[in-house]
Design a protein around this motif. Structure first.
Motif, PDB file in Angstrom:
ATOM      1  N   ASP A  33      -2.512   3.033   8.175  1.00 49.02           N
ATOM      2  CA  ASP A  33      -1.281   2.534   7.552  1.00 49.02           C
ATOM      3  C   ASP A  33      -1.182   1.014   7.591  1.00 49.02           C
ATOM      4  OD1 ASP A  33      -0.562   5.078   6.946  1.00 49.02           O
ATOM      5  OD2 ASP A  33       1.106   5.214   8.362  1.00 49.02           O
ATOM      6  N   SER A  34      -1.445   0.414   8.736  1.00 52.10           N
ATOM      7  CA  SER A  34      -1.306  -1.034   8.879  1.00 52.10           C
ATOM      8  C   SER A  34      -2.275  -1.768   7.948  1.00 52.10           C
ATOM      9  CB  SER A  34      -1.559  -1.452  10.330  1.00 52.10           C
ATOM     10  OG  SER A  34      -1.437  -2.844  10.485  1.00 52.10           O
ATOM     11  N   HIS A  35      -3.496  -1.282   7.873  1.00 53.52           N
ATOM     12  CA  HIS A  35      -4.482  -1.905   6.981  1.00 53.52           C
ATOM     13  C   HIS A  35      -4.068  -1.749   5.523  1.00 53.52           C
ATOM     14  CE1 HIS A  35      -8.360  -3.175   5.376  1.00 53.52           C
ATOM     15  NE2 HIS A  35      -8.364  -2.082   4.626  1.00 53.52           N
ATOM     16  N   THR A  36      -3.552  -0.577   5.166  1.00 52.98           N
ATOM     17  CA  THR A  36      -3.127  -0.332   3.780  1.00 52.98           C
ATOM     18  C   THR A  36      -1.967  -1.235   3.400  1.00 52.98           C
ATOM     19  OG1 THR A  36      -3.830   1.983   3.941  1.00 52.98           O
ATOM     20  CG2 THR A  36      -2.338   1.408   2.149  1.00 52.98           C
ATOM     21  N   VAL A  37      -1.031  -1.434   4.333  1.00 52.70           N
ATOM     22  CA  VAL A  37       0.106  -2.318   4.069  1.00 52.70           C
ATOM     23  C   VAL A  37      -0.379  -3.736   3.787  1.00 52.70           C
ATOM     24  CG1 VAL A  37       2.060  -3.458   5.200  1.00 52.70           C
ATOM     25  CG2 VAL A  37       1.872  -0.975   5.258  1.00 52.70           C
ATOM     26  N   SER A  38      -1.340  -4.217   4.527  1.00 55.55           N
ATOM     27  CA  SER A  38      -1.903  -5.553   4.283  1.00 55.55           C
ATOM     28  C   SER A  38      -2.539  -5.615   2.900  1.00 55.55           C
ATOM     29  CB  SER A  38      -2.944  -5.887   5.356  1.00 55.55           C
ATOM     30  OG  SER A  38      -2.356  -5.927   6.637  1.00 55.55           O
ATOM     31  N   GLU A  39      -3.221  -4.548   2.514  1.00 52.69           N
ATOM     32  CA  GLU A  39      -3.840  -4.486   1.193  1.00 52.69           C
ATOM     33  C   GLU A  39      -2.786  -4.502   0.099  1.00 52.69           C
ATOM     34  OE1 GLU A  39      -6.839  -1.549  -1.398  1.00 52.69           O
ATOM     35  OE2 GLU A  39      -6.349  -1.079   0.693  1.00 52.69           O
ATOM     36  N   ILE A  40      -1.689  -3.793   0.324  1.00 52.71           N
ATOM     37  CA  ILE A  40      -0.595  -3.744  -0.659  1.00 52.71           C
ATOM     38  C   ILE A  40       0.001  -5.135  -0.845  1.00 52.71           C
ATOM     39  CG2 ILE A  40       1.764  -2.917  -1.026  1.00 52.71           C
ATOM     40  CD1 ILE A  40       0.877  -0.279   0.315  1.00 52.71           C
TER      41      ILE A  40
END
Length: 522
Positions: A33-40
């Protein structure tokens, strides 16, 4: 049947637009989740809405979710509405409320643990959906509204989050975002529109308006773009990771009678039936106001109305087209399903019957002589004769039905039914159409006259005697009392801020104690 409904509701965006929602990363894996949020955040940094928010908003501090304390959680539990149905857990809310002093410490621990880990509880994400028939063909899935029931414990969880978002949303939301907010109502939106139009007309302007139609607005909101907007509004990385977890991996199943479908994951939209869903919807749609610069925008949930005034009709039509096209572009950029062919338009202030057309998104929209907004029929003369005739006819039909069975009812039962079914027709936005023609007002009083005669089985007394007997005021006096109440609430700042533009102190009466000036246009 339950599987058909579940598939329809789960894939409503694809079924309506032909395009599946885009999801970055691996939403099914909580660990990423944390990595995906950064990508978003990186992917959407140049999105028109994100850049517009950052250009117009000064963020003094970031928003982090605070830790819960036992007393706050206990208060939320004790304020649960026990009349609401239980969700997939089948635990009645009255049982949860009666256990407040036993479970509050444990729930506080769970909430704080999840906030610390930036992860919303997976067990709180299941929804039980019941399809409720709306209208038209019963054989079509689209004619059934999904009513979502959530677990009782999730309401406590979301209640805490909602309370802590309250102050932040007051700061970032436009004062004209009017749905799902304390002290706001559709009545205020309609009153603001009508009064502003009357002022423009009194100043010899033409007034034009476009009512925009959206489909499945709550279901269409893309999770990734919503997360990017939360970041732009000042939510910390930890907070948006938590809300990403709240939105993703939500499951639902449809229930009809005692049959339940299999559970499926939702890939877009804010949770309907939730406490946080409407708050997140308001945050998502808030930046639309930043794209409407020359006209004005009135918003109530998924109802958006653009309007403007001008002493030159050609300029007004051009302005409405430009601003409406800006709004359509915003809807498309934000993955909302917009239907320009279903837009309504109206031009007020014309003395002739010339017809006008607006070209919006390559669709020709003909200006009508009346439109329907938030349940109110508004005609170009603003006399509301058609609206009043409609509700009087509906009330008359209801009275005819009641008259056929009134001999089987006690006076108390008749009074309850009259209050519930008849008077409720006249309690919606009464100040918007208060200054109607004398003939229309007579029709309204005639409805109350029939109500009282049916209630007391008295067909000989005068209307005035029936009013005295019942202790009821006339319908006109009822509306004046509502007006007085709205004035009081506005003076005490209990109404939306924009109501002070309708009710405000007069600069010419400052030597008097009661110097209120009411700007309701006759």
């Amino acid at each position: 049947m339950v599987e058909l409904f579940n598939d329809h509701y789960t894939n409503i965006v694809k079924n309506s637009s032909g395009v599946s929602p885009v999801c970055l990363g691996n939403p099914s894996n909580p660990e990423s989740d944390s990595h995906t949020v950064s990508e978003i955040i990186e992917t959407y940094k140049d999105h028109p809405s994100i850049t517009k928010i950052k250009d117009n908003l000064i963020i003094s501090e970031t928003f982090d979710l605070p830790k819960a304390n036992v007393s706050d959680v206990n208060s939320i539990i004790l304020n649960l509405n026990t009349k609401k149905s239980s969700g997939p857990d089948h635990i009645p809310l009255r049982i949860i409320r009666s256990s407040a002093n036993i479970i509050d410490t444990h729930l506080t621990y769970i909430i704080n643990r999840d906030i610390e880990n930036n992860r919303y509880s997976e067990d709180a994400k299941m929804a039980l959906v019941r399809p409720i028939y709306k209208k038209d063909d019963r054989g079509k899935l689209k004619n059934y509204r999904p009513i979502s029931l959530l677990n009782g414990f999730s309401k406590i969880y979301e209640g805490f989050l909602h309370d802590n978002l309250f102050d932040l949303t007051k700061k970032i939301l436009s004062r004209f975002v009017s749905a799902y907010r304390q002290a706001y109502s559709s009545n205020h939106v309609l009153l603001r529109l009508i009064e502003e139009w009357k002022v423009l007309l009194d100043n010899k302007n033409f007034v034009g308006t476009v009512l925009m139609d959206l489909s499945k607005a709550f279901d269409c909101i893309p999770h990734d773009l919503l997360i990017a907007k939360l970041h732009a509004y000042g939510f910390s990385k930890n907070a948006i990771t938590f809300f990403y977890s709240y939105l993703k991996r939500r499951k639902q199943k449809v229930k009809i009678n005692d049959i339940e479908s299999s559970s499926t994951f939702l890939i877009s939209g804010v949770p309907q039936g939730s406490i946080l869903g409407p708050v997140l919807f308001n945050i998502f749609i808030n930046d639309l106001f930043l794209f409407i610069r020359e006209a004005k925008l009135a918003n109530f949930a998924d109802d958006n109305t653009i309007y403007a005034g001008s002493n030159d009709l050609s300029s007004l039509l051009e302005l409405l087209e430009n601003e409406s096209n800006s709004a359509v572009k915003w809807f498309k950029n934000n993955n909302m399903i917009v239907n320009p062919e279903k837009f309504q338009a109206m031009i007020l202030g014309q003395r002739n019957q010339e017809k006008h057309h607006l070209k919006i998104n390559n669709q020709n929209i003909e200006a009508k002589t009346q439109v329907t907004l938030l349940g109110l029929v508004i005609d170009k003369e603003l006399n509301f004769d058609n609206h009043i005739s409609s509700i009087c006819k509906k009330s008359s039909n209801q009275l005819n039905a009641l008259g056929r069975i009134h001999h089987f009812l006690s006076q108390k039962e008749k009074k309850m039914m009259i209050n519930t079914f008849i008077y409720s027709n006249f309690n919606y936005a009464p100040l918007a159409w208060h200054f109607s023609s004398r003939n229309s007002q007579k029709k309204i009083e005639k409805v109350q006259d029939r109500c009282l005669r049916l209630l007391y089985d008295d067909y000989s007394s005068s209307y005035e005697n029936l009013l005295n007997k019942s202790g009821q005021p006339s319908m006109e006096l009822k509306r004046l009392r509502i007006l007085a109440l709205e004035v009081f609430k506005t003076l005490k700042s209990l109404n939306p801020e924009f109501m002070k533009e309708i009710f405000h102190p007069s600069p010419y009466l400052t030597h008097k104690k009661n110097n209120l000036q009411v700007h309701l246009q006759l």
